[in-house]
Every structure is written in structure tokens, then in C-alpha cells.
Design a protein around this motif. Structure first.
Motif, PDB file in Angstrom:
ATOM      1  N   SER A   1      -0.404  -9.937 -11.692  1.00  0.00           N
ATOM      2  CA  SER A   1      -0.131  -9.586 -10.299  1.00  0.00           C
ATOM      3  C   SER A   1      -1.387  -9.010  -9.648  1.00  0.00           C
ATOM      4  O   SER A   1      -1.764  -7.860  -9.896  1.00  0.00           O
ATOM      5  CB  SER A   1       1.018  -8.568 -10.244  1.00  0.00           C
ATOM      6  OG  SER A   1       1.329  -8.242  -8.921  1.00  0.00           O
ATOM      7  N   ARG A   2      -2.022  -9.795  -8.785  1.00  0.00           N
ATOM      8  CA  ARG A   2      -3.318  -9.411  -8.227  1.00  0.00           C
ATOM      9  C   ARG A   2      -3.472  -9.873  -6.782  1.00  0.00           C
ATOM     10  O   ARG A   2      -2.848 -10.843  -6.353  1.00  0.00           O
ATOM     11  CB  ARG A   2      -4.463  -9.999  -9.076  1.00  0.00           C
ATOM     12  CG  ARG A   2      -4.482  -9.472 -10.512  1.00  0.00           C
ATOM     13  CD  ARG A   2      -5.545 -10.135 -11.359  1.00  0.00           C
ATOM     14  NE  ARG A   2      -5.491  -9.668 -12.737  1.00  0.00           N
ATOM     15  CZ  ARG A   2      -6.240  -8.688 -13.246  1.00  0.00           C
ATOM     16  NH1 ARG A   2      -7.115  -8.068 -12.479  1.00  0.00           N
ATOM     17  NH2 ARG A   2      -6.123  -8.338 -14.515  1.00  0.00           N
TER      18      ARG A   2
ATOM     19  N   VAL B   1      -3.524  -0.546   0.031  1.00  0.00           N
ATOM     20  CA  VAL B   1      -2.438  -1.190  -0.698  1.00  0.00           C
ATOM     21  C   VAL B   1      -2.818  -2.636  -1.012  1.00  0.00           C
ATOM     22  O   VAL B   1      -3.188  -3.402  -0.123  1.00  0.00           O
ATOM     23  CB  VAL B   1      -1.129  -1.158   0.113  1.00  0.00           C
ATOM     24  CG1 VAL B   1      -0.007  -1.873  -0.644  1.00  0.00           C
ATOM     25  CG2 VAL B   1      -0.733   0.291   0.410  1.00  0.00           C
ATOM     26  N   VAL B   2      -2.733  -2.980  -2.293  1.00  0.00           N
ATOM     27  CA  VAL B   2      -3.003  -4.345  -2.749  1.00  0.00           C
ATOM     28  C   VAL B   2      -1.695  -4.950  -3.234  1.00  0.00           C
ATOM     29  O   VAL B   2      -1.023  -4.401  -4.105  1.00  0.00           O
ATOM     30  CB  VAL B   2      -4.052  -4.364  -3.874  1.00  0.00           C
ATOM     31  CG1 VAL B   2      -4.289  -5.783  -4.374  1.00  0.00           C
ATOM     32  CG2 VAL B   2      -5.364  -3.735  -3.391  1.00  0.00           C
ATOM     33  N   GLU B   3      -1.333  -6.100  -2.655  1.00  0.00           N
ATOM     34  CA  GLU B   3      -0.095  -6.785  -3.005  1.00  0.00           C
ATOM     35  C   GLU B   3      -0.395  -8.112  -3.676  1.00  0.00           C
ATOM     36  O   GLU B   3      -1.439  -8.731  -3.435  1.00  0.00           O
ATOM     37  CB  GLU B   3       0.757  -7.011  -1.754  1.00  0.00           C
ATOM     38  CG  GLU B   3       1.174  -5.727  -1.057  1.00  0.00           C
ATOM     39  CD  GLU B   3       2.014  -6.006   0.173  1.00  0.00           C
ATOM     40  OE1 GLU B   3       3.250  -6.056   0.044  1.00  0.00           O
ATOM     41  OE2 GLU B   3       1.422  -6.184   1.256  1.00  0.00           O
ATOM     42  N   ASN B   4       0.529  -8.558  -4.498  1.00  0.00           N
ATOM     43  CA  ASN B   4       0.332  -9.773  -5.276  1.00  0.00           C
ATOM     44  C   ASN B   4       0.147 -10.988  -4.373  1.00  0.00           C
ATOM     45  O   ASN B   4       0.966 -11.250  -3.481  1.00  0.00           O
ATOM     46  CB  ASN B   4       1.531  -9.995  -6.201  1.00  0.00           C
ATOM     47  CG  ASN B   4       1.322 -11.174  -7.129  1.00  0.00           C
ATOM     48  OD1 ASN B   4       0.198 -11.431  -7.574  1.00  0.00           O
ATOM     49  ND2 ASN B   4       2.388 -11.883  -7.433  1.00  0.00           N
ATOM     50  N   GLY B   5      -0.931 -11.709  -4.614  1.00  0.00           N
ATOM     51  CA  GLY B   5      -1.187 -12.946  -3.887  1.00  0.00           C
ATOM     52  C   GLY B   5      -1.622 -12.764  -2.452  1.00  0.00           C
ATOM     53  O   GLY B   5      -1.732 -13.743  -1.711  1.00  0.00           O
ATOM     54  N   LYS B   6      -1.890 -11.522  -2.035  1.00  0.00           N
ATOM     55  CA  LYS B   6      -2.239 -11.271  -0.641  1.00  0.00           C
ATOM     56  C   LYS B   6      -3.660 -10.706  -0.526  1.00  0.00           C
ATOM     57  O   LYS B   6      -4.154 -10.044  -1.421  1.00  0.00           O
ATOM     58  CB  LYS B   6      -1.240 -10.305  -0.008  1.00  0.00           C
ATOM     59  CG  LYS B   6       0.175 -10.866   0.092  1.00  0.00           C
ATOM     60  CD  LYS B   6       1.090  -9.906   0.829  1.00  0.00           C
ATOM     61  CE  LYS B   6       2.494 -10.496   0.958  1.00  0.00           C
ATOM     62  NZ  LYS B   6       3.405  -9.577   1.690  1.00  0.00           N
TER      63      LYS B   6
ATOM     64  N   THR C   1      -2.334  -5.215  -8.439  1.00  0.00           N
ATOM     65  CA  THR C   1      -1.530  -4.663  -7.363  1.00  0.00           C
ATOM     66  C   THR C   1      -1.261  -3.179  -7.614  1.00  0.00           C
ATOM     67  O   THR C   1      -0.780  -2.778  -8.663  1.00  0.00           O
ATOM     68  CB  THR C   1      -0.210  -5.418  -7.227  1.00  0.00           C
ATOM     69  OG1 THR C   1       0.474  -5.407  -8.484  1.00  0.00           O
ATOM     70  CG2 THR C   1      -0.442  -6.861  -6.832  1.00  0.00           C
ATOM     71  N   ALA C   2      -1.620  -2.371  -6.612  1.00  0.00           N
ATOM     72  CA  ALA C   2      -1.467  -0.919  -6.683  1.00  0.00           C
ATOM     73  C   ALA C   2      -1.976  -0.347  -5.371  1.00  0.00           C
ATOM     74  O   ALA C   2      -2.367  -1.089  -4.456  1.00  0.00           O
ATOM     75  CB  ALA C   2      -2.238  -0.339  -7.871  1.00  0.00           C
ATOM     76  N   THR C   3      -1.988   0.966  -5.270  1.00  0.00           N
ATOM     77  CA  THR C   3      -2.553   1.652  -4.118  1.00  0.00           C
ATOM     78  C   THR C   3      -3.816   2.387  -4.556  1.00  0.00           C
ATOM     79  O   THR C   3      -3.798   3.142  -5.528  1.00  0.00           O
ATOM     80  CB  THR C   3      -1.554   2.649  -3.517  1.00  0.00           C
ATOM     81  OG1 THR C   3      -0.371   1.947  -3.129  1.00  0.00           O
ATOM     82  CG2 THR C   3      -2.144   3.342  -2.302  1.00  0.00           C
ATOM     83  N   TYR C   4      -4.906   2.137  -3.827  1.00  0.00           N
ATOM     84  CA  TYR C   4      -6.222   2.615  -4.252  1.00  0.00           C
ATOM     85  C   TYR C   4      -6.863   3.506  -3.197  1.00  0.00           C
ATOM     86  O   TYR C   4      -6.482   3.504  -2.024  1.00  0.00           O
ATOM     87  CB  TYR C   4      -7.159   1.420  -4.490  1.00  0.00           C
ATOM     88  CG  TYR C   4      -6.760   0.534  -5.645  1.00  0.00           C
ATOM     89  CD1 TYR C   4      -7.236   0.767  -6.922  1.00  0.00           C
ATOM     90  CD2 TYR C   4      -5.899  -0.552  -5.451  1.00  0.00           C
ATOM     91  CE1 TYR C   4      -6.879  -0.039  -7.983  1.00  0.00           C
ATOM     92  CE2 TYR C   4      -5.532  -1.379  -6.506  1.00  0.00           C
ATOM     93  CZ  TYR C   4      -6.029  -1.118  -7.772  1.00  0.00           C
ATOM     94  OH  TYR C   4      -5.666  -1.923  -8.818  1.00  0.00           O
TER      95      TYR C   4
END
Length: 567
Positions: A298-299, A383-388, A356-359
Motif C-alpha cells: 500500500s503506497r 497524508v499518503v493514501e494507497n495509489g494516490k 500509506t501513513a501520515t508524515y
């Protein structure tokens, strides 16, 4: 044949099961007939693993371990994991994933039929708070004679030299001719490392570690790689996946399920060219599609453009995705996952394949066109979301409203550019710095200032100010950017004979950079001191750094010195 999590335990099990009788190349896990462990491998290699150590590593019909200690894993010195069971975690048409379980971790070996070596990864189950986590091989010194990193490729020090030398500090010996032997000379900045290992005329054992997001620390994270074991003469190939050897502190507590890796442990004939080609292939294939873990797969990505408040692009700035809302230095962050990048000439940066996580997003000057920038940039809740793609747009980086009087050295968090700074790792180099030094602004060159100050004496900066520069109410700021500091060396800082501050071991945390062979960095610190109105004067002025206490091979590692009008 599909087998998932078939546990082959050493505890209480007498009915051993072999997953499949291996063919000449098929990966296998084979338990031994007693409580001495397991054998894993394929038709190219195999290793016997006991409850702690891996022994009898056969490759090309030769044992690469012999009387050496072998393969093991552990943390904080010699607290080594004890394997209580081995199992087939996953079996596919392409590979076999064998997991060795301890109370604290699972260590996976992913074995392909035609691969000399294996992918490995570690999963946290119950690790304590720790500073160092590692796996390693200790191989027989007759077949592994040389070591290689991205910056050093040389003969490992002969064991005979260590035996007759004098120990002068941890893992450091002095020969009769005055030269030193130390494992720290084989360190490197790990986010720049392509591959490292030990090799000889017919064999090479290499670690190839793409991704790097599981490492702790930022761009200036340094670690050990290879060395000669001082007690036995073994050739050591280290895989430090969480380390502290050049930092103030890197102790961390990890979430259950954190994955370190995967990386590739690779065997060949000793060819560095072959290992380089394999490293290129592995970096291109990261993140690995074969790892069946939803959190690993998930990245997303993060991009943006950093513009300084004076309108300049933050060209070449170091960019770091790390802990959100953290007061820990970016070098010391290490709980989860971390990403290091660099802005281009227009201040644009892009970091791909981010879990995916909050950095928190951090940036600082890496010299070049923004070598005068003393502030750092920070923004939380990225915020990093999967595939986005997380597009942050244009980010404004605030500068201080000050007028420069002088600056010595680029603001880039390291000592490169100063005399003897930035060269090969070398023990005791700071002892070559002079006790007394005079630098004349406008006449001296940056290379006249040494990278480290240690000896008792005074380093003096002389500079002139014109009448137009001086007003009755004008104050100044003296900024000291340190690439590192190793206690116990104290200095008094004075301006025109007026004491501004005393920097001591009681007031400044210590890192091991100077006494562990680094010539570029330990842990960066930025100190700022106010200069009252009237202290600076028309004509000749001075700033003096007087060392009042010294300890051998310790001291101040310089990054930059700035004097500015602040009002």
C-alpha cells in the motif's frame, strides 16, 4: 504442493516433517534429526541453522563459514535471537518463504531455485526499545579477504596486525608505525550505499538493500558495513537495519508488525561487476511485487515545490518524510518508515513508493545556491493514501530578515569544504587540526578553516566593519552550525573579548562522529547567540573560539559560522 505456516518446532516435537524432498535446485527446509536445527537452501547453496547461529554455509562445494561464527541476528551488542521454530510461511511456484521465529521477531528467508542467496526480511513481534538491530555473516577469512562499500574497496586488515597492535578505544588499535585499525573506517552514508560485502578470489557475499525506507535516520545516516573481527579474525558482513553508531540517540520502540526489508543476500564468484549488475536490477524491482503483505504494497507519492520567502527556489534542498508532529531530530527518528529526497534546481521534489501513513515533511539547505539558508522547513499532517499522488503545491519556506556580515562554510549539515573535511573515514584525523588558527574574512579561504576543533588553544576570526555598518541600536546574531560534537571538549565563545557563551559537555549532547572516523558529520546542531548593540565596532573586530578543555579525538565538527545583523 502448497503449505502455509507449517510449524517445525524444536520444542517438544519428535515427528519431523520435510516439506518436500528437494530436487537438485528446488528450495527446501529440512529439519535435522535432533535438536540441532535446520538446513535451508537450494541446489546452489545451503546453510545449517541452529537455535542461534547459522553454520556450514556451502556454496560451490566449499564451506564459507568454517570455524567462523557464521550467520546470526540480534540487537544492542550481543543480545542474539534464539530460534524456537522454523516453518514454511509460503510456498509458490516461484519461491519458498521460510520463517525462523524467536520471541521478539520473525526472520524470513525467501529462496528461489536459481538464486545464489536469498531475500530476507524481519518482522517485529515483541522487540524491546533498542538502539541497534542487525543481521550479519561472519565468514572464514581465507576466502573472504577484501571488503567493499560504495566508497571503500580494499583488503580487510590482517588479523595478525590486530594481535600485535595496541587497543586505544572501542574496536580501534594502533600499530607500531602509528597508523590505526578500526571497523569505523568502513562506515558509509547508508542512503547512498548501492551494495556492500566481503569477497576473495573465488567467492563474494553481498548485501543489496533497495528501498531503504525501513532504515532510521535522514540523508546523513551513517553506519557500519564490513570489518575484520578483532577477537577471532572472522570476515564480518554487517546488515545494520536500525543503528546508532554516529548519533546522539536512536533508541526506538517499534509497532508490532513493522517490516525491515526485504533485502537480498547474494553469493557469487567474488565479481564486483556482477554484484553491481544485480544491485541495479534489485533497485529497479523495488518495491518487490512478490511480498504478499498488504501494508507493504500500500503506497502512494508526495510532491511539491519549495520556494524561499525571498523568492528563490530552494534548489538542491534535502527533503525528508518522517515522523508526524515530532520533536526528535530527523537523524534520530526511527520508529516506522522514512524517505529522503532532494529538490531540483526549481525547488521541485517528488518522493515515490511511500507507504500509506501520515508524515511530517522536513527540508533544509544542502549547500549550493541556498548555502546561506539557516532556517529549516517543517510541515505536519502529510497524508499518503494507497495509489494516490499527494500534491502539496507550492510551499513557502520562511527566512529570517537579517543582513549578513560574514559566513564561513556552506550551511549543508556537514563539514565538506573545510580542510581535511569530507575525505575518507579516518580515525583520529581531528588530532591534525591546529591548536591555534587565524581566519581573516575577505582574505582567507574556506579551506583554511579545519573541519574539527579539539586541541587547547584559540581559533580567531578577524573582520572589519565600516562606520556605515554601525549604529547605536544595532544588534547581531552569531550562529554556529555544527556538523557534529563529541564530548568532552569545551569552548568559550567571545566577540571583541566579551564572553558570549561557554559550550560544554554539560550543555550539548554528544555524538560519536569525530572519534569514530567520520570526517563529514556526526549529528547536526544549530546554536544561535545574541550580540548586544555596541559590542561590534567600526574597524577591526574578532570572534574567538577558545578551547578550555580537551579530550583526545573529541571536539567540534564545523558546518558553518554566520554573523548577521539582526536589527
Amino acid at each position: 504442493m502448497q503449505i502455509s505456516k507449517l510449524v517445525l518446532s524444536l520444542l517438544g516435537s519428535t515427528a519431523w516433517f520435510v516439506a518436500a524432498q528437494p530436487s537438485s535446485s528446488r528450495p527446501f527446509l529440512q529439519p535435522l534429526n535432533s535438536t540441532t536445527g535446520w538446513i535451508i537452501g537450494n541446489g546452489l547453496w545451503n546453510i545449517t541453522i541452529g537455535n542461534v547461529y547459522g553454520k556450514k554455509l556451502f556454496y560451490k562445494n566449499q564451506d564459507l563459514i568454517g570455524n567462523a561464527v557464521g550467520h546470526y541476528s540480534g540487537y544492542d551488542g550481543e543480545v542474539n535471537f534464539q530460534w524456537t521454530s522454523a516453518s514454511i510461511y509460503a510456498e509458490t511456484p516461484k519461491y519458498l518463504d521460510v520463517v525462523f521465529s524467536a520471541t521478539e521477531i520473525d526472520l524470513h528467508w525467501v529462496i528461489y531455485p536459481d538464486l545464489a542467496g536469498a531475500y530476507q526480511y524481519v518482522v517485529n513481534k515483541a522487540l524491546p526499545t533498542l538502539a541497534v538491530l542487525r543481521t550479519l555473516f561472519r565468514l572464514v577469512n581465507t576466502t573472504s579477504t577484501h571488503g567493499r562499500t560504495n566508497i571503500k574497496d580494499d583488503l580487510l586488515p590482517p588479523f595478525a596486525d590486530i594481535l600485535v597492535a595496541t587497543k586505544v578505544q572501542d574496536e580501534t588499535w594502533q600499530r607500531a608505525d602509528g597508523t590505526f585499525i578500526t571497523k569505523y573506517d568502513w562506515s558509509t552514508f547508508i542512503r547512498e550505499l548501492d551494495f556492500h560485502g566481503i569477497y576473495g578470489q573465488d567467492f563474494g557475499s553481498w548485501y543489496i538493500r533497495p528501498g531503504r525506507d525501513y532504515f532510521n535516520g535522514n540523508h546523513l545516516k551513517q553506519e557500519l558495513t564490513v570489518h575484520r573481527e578483532s577477537a577471532t579474525g572472522d570476515a564480518v558482513e554487517l546488515n545494520v537495519i536500525h543503528g546508532s553508531h554516529f548519533q546522539v540517540n536512536s533508541s526506538a520502540t517499534f509497532p508490532v508488525g513493522k517490516i525491515w526489508g526485504p533485502w537480498l543476500w547474494y553469493l557469487n564468484s567474488g565479481s564486483k561487476e556482477d554484484a553491481s549488475r544485480r544491485a541495479t536490477q534489485e533497485f529497479a524491482n523495488w518495491p518487490y511485487s512478490w511480498l504478499n503483505d498488504s501494508r507493504y504494497q500500500s503506497r502512494g507519492s508526495v510532491s511539491g515545490k519549495l520556494i524561499l520567502s525571498d523568492g528563490r527556489a530552494a534548489a538542491g534542498a534535502s527533503v525528508f518524510l518522517g515522523d508526524n508532529n515530532s520533536n526528535v531530530s530527523t537523524l534520530d527518528q526511527g520508529t516506522t518508515y522514512y524517505y529522503a529526497g532532494t529538490a531540483d534546481s526549481k525547488g521541485v521534489f517528488s518522493i515515490n513508493n511511500v507507504r500509506t501513513a501520515t508524515y511530517g515533511l522536513y527540508a533544509w539547505s544542502d549547500g549550493g545556491q541556498i548555502a546561506d539558508v539557516s532556517t529549516t522547513y517543517a510541515q505536519n499532517d502529510i497524508v499518503v493514501e494507497n495509489g494516490k499522488a499527494t500534491a502539496l503545491g507550492t510551499l513557502s519556506w520562511e527566512l529570517l530578515s537579517r543582513q549578513l556580515i560574514f559566513q564561513i562554510g556552506d550551511l549543508d549539515h556537514n563539514a565538506i569544504g573545510f580542510r581535511t573535511g569530507g575525505g575518507a573515514y579516518q580515525h583520529g584525523l581531528v588530532a591534525d587540526s591546529p591548536a591555534n588558527l587565524t581566519y581573516i574574512v575577505g582574505q582567507s579561504n574556506v579551506s583554511d578553516w579545519y573541519y574539527g576543533q579539539s586541541a587547547l588553544g584559540s581559533w580567531t576570526i578577524l573582520f572589519d566593519l565600516t562606520k556605515a555598518n554601525i549604529t547605536a541600536n544595532k544588534t547581531a546574531a552569531l550562529s554556529l552550525s555544527l556538523a557534529g560534537y563529541s564530548r568532552a571538549v569545551d569552548i568559550d565563545v567571545s566577540v571583541n573579548s566579551q564572553l558570549i557563551t561557554s559550550i560544554t559537555s554539560d550543555s550539548l549532547a554528544s555524538d560519536p562522529g569525530l572519534y569514530r572516523s567520520s570526517t563529514a558529520a556526526g549529528e547536526w546542531r544549530f546554536l544561535e547567540f545574541n550580540i548586544s548593540a555596541g559590542v561590534l565596532k567600526e574597524g577591526s573586530n574578532s570572534v574567538v573560539f577558545k578551547a578550555t578543555r580537551t579530550t583526545l579525538w573529541r571536539g567540534f565538527m564545523w558546518d558553518s559560522i554566520l554573523l548577521e545583523w539582526s536589527s
